[in-house]
Each structure stands twice: as structure tokens, then as C-alpha cells.
Design a protein around this motif. Structure first.
Motif, PDB file in Angstrom:
ATOM      1  N   VAL A  48       1.071  -1.371  -0.318  1.00 50.94           N
ATOM      2  CA  VAL A  48       0.002   0.024   0.170  1.00 50.94           C
ATOM      3  C   VAL A  48       0.829   1.230  -0.159  1.00 50.94           C
ATOM      4  O   VAL A  48       1.070   1.817  -1.023  1.00 50.94           O
ATOM      5  CB  VAL A  48      -1.399   0.135   0.787  1.00 50.94           C
ATOM      6  N   ARG A  49       1.727   0.762   0.539  1.00 51.47           N
ATOM      7  CA  ARG A  49       2.850   2.173   0.676  1.00 51.47           C
ATOM      8  C   ARG A  49       3.062   3.019  -0.502  1.00 51.47           C
ATOM      9  O   ARG A  49       3.792   4.379  -1.095  1.00 51.47           O
ATOM     10  CB  ARG A  49       3.743   2.235   1.863  1.00 51.47           C
ATOM     11  N   LYS A  50       4.102   1.877  -1.414  1.00 52.14           N
ATOM     12  CA  LYS A  50       4.638   2.018  -2.657  1.00 52.14           C
ATOM     13  C   LYS A  50       3.723   2.421  -3.422  1.00 52.14           C
ATOM     14  O   LYS A  50       3.706   2.951  -4.639  1.00 52.14           O
ATOM     15  CB  LYS A  50       4.922   0.426  -3.015  1.00 52.14           C
ATOM     16  N   GLN A  51       2.397   1.708  -3.859  1.00 45.97           N
ATOM     17  CA  GLN A  51       1.163   2.010  -4.146  1.00 45.97           C
ATOM     18  C   GLN A  51       0.607   3.918  -4.169  1.00 45.97           C
ATOM     19  O   GLN A  51       0.713   4.736  -4.289  1.00 45.97           O
ATOM     20  CB  GLN A  51      -0.090   1.771  -4.458  1.00 45.97           C
ATOM     21  N   VAL A  52       0.755   4.657  -2.721  1.00 45.70           N
ATOM     22  CA  VAL A  52       0.096   5.931  -2.882  1.00 45.70           C
ATOM     23  C   VAL A  52       1.714   6.767  -3.414  1.00 45.70           C
ATOM     24  O   VAL A  52       1.216   7.718  -3.747  1.00 45.70           O
ATOM     25  CB  VAL A  52      -0.038   5.939  -1.059  1.00 45.70           C
ATOM     26  N   GLU A  53       2.930   5.944  -2.937  1.00 44.79           N
ATOM     27  CA  GLU A  53       4.133   6.887  -3.461  1.00 44.79           C
ATOM     28  C   GLU A  53       4.461   6.529  -5.131  1.00 44.79           C
ATOM     29  O   GLU A  53       4.144   8.298  -4.745  1.00 44.79           O
ATOM     30  CB  GLU A  53       5.249   5.502  -3.126  1.00 44.79           C
ATOM     31  N   ALA A  54       3.628   6.150  -5.934  1.00 44.09           N
ATOM     32  CA  ALA A  54       3.507   5.905  -7.074  1.00 44.09           C
ATOM     33  C   ALA A  54       2.235   6.641  -7.177  1.00 44.09           C
ATOM     34  O   ALA A  54       2.749   7.329  -8.144  1.00 44.09           O
ATOM     35  CB  ALA A  54       3.522   4.597  -7.893  1.00 44.09           C
ATOM     36  N   LEU A  55       1.049   7.037  -6.653  1.00 38.04           N
ATOM     37  CA  LEU A  55      -0.068   8.086  -6.700  1.00 38.04           C
ATOM     38  C   LEU A  55       1.153   8.978  -6.902  1.00 38.04           C
ATOM     39  O   LEU A  55       0.295  10.589  -7.569  1.00 38.04           O
ATOM     40  CB  LEU A  55      -0.797   8.398  -5.673  1.00 38.04           C
ATOM     41  N   ASN A  56       1.988   9.885  -5.647  1.00 41.61           N
ATOM     42  CA  ASN A  56       2.353  11.025  -5.538  1.00 41.61           C
ATOM     43  C   ASN A  56       3.152  11.349  -6.831  1.00 41.61           C
ATOM     44  O   ASN A  56       3.738  12.422  -6.488  1.00 41.61           O
ATOM     45  CB  ASN A  56       3.122  10.598  -3.958  1.00 41.61           C
ATOM     46  N   ARG A  57       4.005  10.127  -7.414  1.00 36.68           N
ATOM     47  CA  ARG A  57       4.650  10.430  -8.698  1.00 36.68           C
ATOM     48  C   ARG A  57       4.691  10.377  -9.701  1.00 36.68           C
ATOM     49  O   ARG A  57       4.640  11.395 -10.580  1.00 36.68           O
ATOM     50  CB  ARG A  57       5.986   9.925  -8.475  1.00 36.68           C
ATOM     51  N   GLY A  58       2.636  10.334  -9.762  1.00 39.07           N
ATOM     52  CA  GLY A  58       2.142  10.346 -10.534  1.00 39.07           C
ATOM     53  C   GLY A  58       2.441   9.123 -11.695  1.00 39.07           C
ATOM     54  O   GLY A  58       2.124   8.773 -12.732  1.00 39.07           O
ATOM     55  N   ASP A  59       2.921   7.691 -11.069  1.00 36.87           N
ATOM     56  CA  ASP A  59       3.248   6.727 -12.177  1.00 36.87           C
ATOM     57  C   ASP A  59       2.415   5.742 -11.556  1.00 36.87           C
ATOM     58  O   ASP A  59       2.309   5.201 -11.395  1.00 36.87           O
ATOM     59  CB  ASP A  59       4.832   6.488 -11.242  1.00 36.87           C
ATOM     60  N   LEU A  60       1.689   5.970 -13.042  1.00 42.22           N
ATOM     61  CA  LEU A  60       0.689   5.301 -12.875  1.00 42.22           C
ATOM     62  C   LEU A  60       0.779   4.013 -13.445  1.00 42.22           C
ATOM     63  O   LEU A  60       0.225   2.774 -12.689  1.00 42.22           O
ATOM     64  CB  LEU A  60      -0.379   5.577 -14.017  1.00 42.22           C
ATOM     65  N   GLY A  86       3.682   2.409 -12.013  1.00 43.40           N
ATOM     66  CA  GLY A  86       3.330   1.859 -11.039  1.00 43.40           C
ATOM     67  C   GLY A  86       2.904   1.680  -9.904  1.00 43.40           C
ATOM     68  O   GLY A  86       2.163   0.468  -8.772  1.00 43.40           O
ATOM     69  N   VAL A  87       1.465   2.147  -9.849  1.00 42.58           N
ATOM     70  CA  VAL A  87       0.065   2.402  -8.376  1.00 42.58           C
ATOM     71  C   VAL A  87      -0.022   0.620  -9.651  1.00 42.58           C
ATOM     72  O   VAL A  87      -0.872   0.227  -8.586  1.00 42.58           O
ATOM     73  CB  VAL A  87      -0.386   3.139  -9.087  1.00 42.58           C
ATOM     74  N   MET A  88      -0.492   0.523 -10.567  1.00 40.34           N
ATOM     75  CA  MET A  88      -0.914  -0.368 -11.534  1.00 40.34           C
ATOM     76  C   MET A  88      -0.469  -1.853 -11.852  1.00 40.34           C
ATOM     77  O   MET A  88      -0.438  -2.890 -11.495  1.00 40.34           O
ATOM     78  CB  MET A  88      -1.702  -0.155 -12.620  1.00 40.34           C
ATOM     79  N   ASP A 126      -7.592   3.642 -16.980  1.00 44.28           N
ATOM     80  CA  ASP A 126      -8.130   4.731 -17.428  1.00 44.28           C
ATOM     81  C   ASP A 126      -8.721   6.162 -17.333  1.00 44.28           C
ATOM     82  O   ASP A 126      -8.691   6.805 -16.733  1.00 44.28           O
ATOM     83  CB  ASP A 126      -9.507   3.993 -18.988  1.00 44.28           C
ATOM     84  N   PHE A 127      -9.247   5.268 -15.767  1.00 46.74           N
ATOM     85  CA  PHE A 127     -10.271   6.081 -15.257  1.00 46.74           C
ATOM     86  C   PHE A 127      -9.167   7.080 -13.453  1.00 46.74           C
ATOM     87  O   PHE A 127      -9.292   8.207 -13.918  1.00 46.74           O
ATOM     88  CB  PHE A 127     -10.997   5.486 -13.565  1.00 46.74           C
ATOM     89  N   LEU A 128      -7.524   6.459 -14.251  1.00 49.46           N
ATOM     90  CA  LEU A 128      -6.683   7.105 -12.973  1.00 49.46           C
ATOM     91  C   LEU A 128      -6.223   8.118 -14.056  1.00 49.46           C
ATOM     92  O   LEU A 128      -5.761   9.688 -13.622  1.00 49.46           O
ATOM     93  CB  LEU A 128      -5.409   6.264 -12.572  1.00 49.46           C
ATOM     94  N   ASP A 129      -6.211   7.969 -15.691  1.00 46.68           N
ATOM     95  CA  ASP A 129      -5.728   9.211 -16.307  1.00 46.68           C
ATOM     96  C   ASP A 129      -6.863   9.752 -16.129  1.00 46.68           C
ATOM     97  O   ASP A 129      -5.835  11.259 -16.140  1.00 46.68           O
ATOM     98  CB  ASP A 129      -5.805   8.095 -17.740  1.00 46.68           C
ATOM     99  N   GLN A 130      -7.416  10.179 -16.547  1.00 48.52           N
ATOM    100  CA  GLN A 130      -9.042  10.907 -16.209  1.00 48.52           C
ATOM    101  C   GLN A 130      -8.261  11.785 -15.269  1.00 48.52           C
ATOM    102  O   GLN A 130      -8.303  12.775 -15.592  1.00 48.52           O
ATOM    103  CB  GLN A 130      -9.726  10.704 -16.460  1.00 48.52           C
TER     104      GLN A 130
END
Length: 137
Positions: free
Chosen positions: A14-26, A28-30, A54-58
Motif C-alpha cells: 500500500v505504501r508503494k502504491q501511494v508513493e507511486a500515486l504521488n509521483r504520478g507513476d500510474l 507503478g500504481v497498477m 483509464d479512470f486514473l488517467d482521467q
């Protein structure tokens, strides 16, 4: 400071996913979302990796600035992880910031994220996560 857990691998996921969100690294998120993953957000339910992406891209395209802060994260048992996440962003063309604080309930299967449910009511989300963890044992 984020709360520690007795199951570090799911908390770290979960931490890595939120870090990827923060970087805009989709990507990494996925990277740890199952093919049939579900995002049950406050607005809509999105099913499947491609649809979630697609949802996250938008979502990201709508913001000029978007920051995520992981305030708390803990594994409650049965593959259920509860997190408190704050978002602070500025919409494209907007002057003010939009801030929201949510409870995120992750259901993990086989070391991957199978479902993420987000709720504005942190206490409500925590209670739902605790019930789900008990059910899943």
C-alpha cells in the motif's frame, strides 16, 4: 506518522502504491493490481485493470497539481488493509486547492490488490474494514 503493522508486506504494498500515486507513476500504481481488480470509489465502481487505469488517467489529467499523504496504514487481517489518505490538488485552470481525507479499504489476494474501496468518512471506512477483516479471518 503512519502506523506500523504486523504484516509488513501488505502494508509496504500500500505504501508503494501511494508513493507511486504521488509521483504520478500510474504504471507503478497498477503494478500490483489484479487483472479483475475493482476500484469502488465515492463516485463510481470501476472494474478491471484497463478500466481502472483509464479512470486514473482521467483523474490525473484533471489536476495540475496532486499530492497524496498516507497518514495511517495497517493490516487488519485476512488480507484487509486500512489506510487514511489525504489528497491535495489543484484542478487544471483552477486557483484554489481541493483537499480531501478518505479511508481506503484494500482487499489483497495473493500479494496483489484485488479491491480498493474509498470513503470520505474515515471512521465509517475503518469500521467497514474491521468487519471485513473479521469476516475474512
Amino acid at each position: 506518522m503512519a502506523e506500523e503493522s504486523t504484516t509488513p508486506e501488505l502494508v509496504e504494498l500500500v505504501r508503494k502504491q501511494v508513493e507511486a500515486l504521488n509521483r504520478g507513476d500510474l504504471d507503478g500504481v497498477m503494478s500490483n493490481v489484479t487483472d479483475d481488480g475493482v476500484l469502488d470509489g465515492r463516485v463510481e465502481v470501476v472494474e478491471g485493470r484497463a478500466a481502472i487505469r483509464d479512470f486514473l488517467d482521467q483523474w490525473f489529467e484533471a489536476y495540475e497539481e496532486l499530492d497524496f499523504e498516507l497518514e495511517e496504514v495497517s493490516h487488519l487481517g485476512g488480507g484487509v488493509v486500512f489506510a487514511v489518505v489525504s489528497q491535495d490538488g489543484r484542478l487544471v485552470g483552477g486557483d484554489g486547492h481541493i483537499r480531501q481525507r478518505e479511508g481506503w479499504v484494500y482487499v489483497c489476494e495473493g500479494g496483489s490488490i484485488a479491491r480498493l474501496t474509498t470513503r470520505e468518512g474515515v471512521d465509517e471506512a475503518r469500521a467497514a474494514a474491521e468487519r471485513l477483516a473479521q469476516e475474512r479471518g
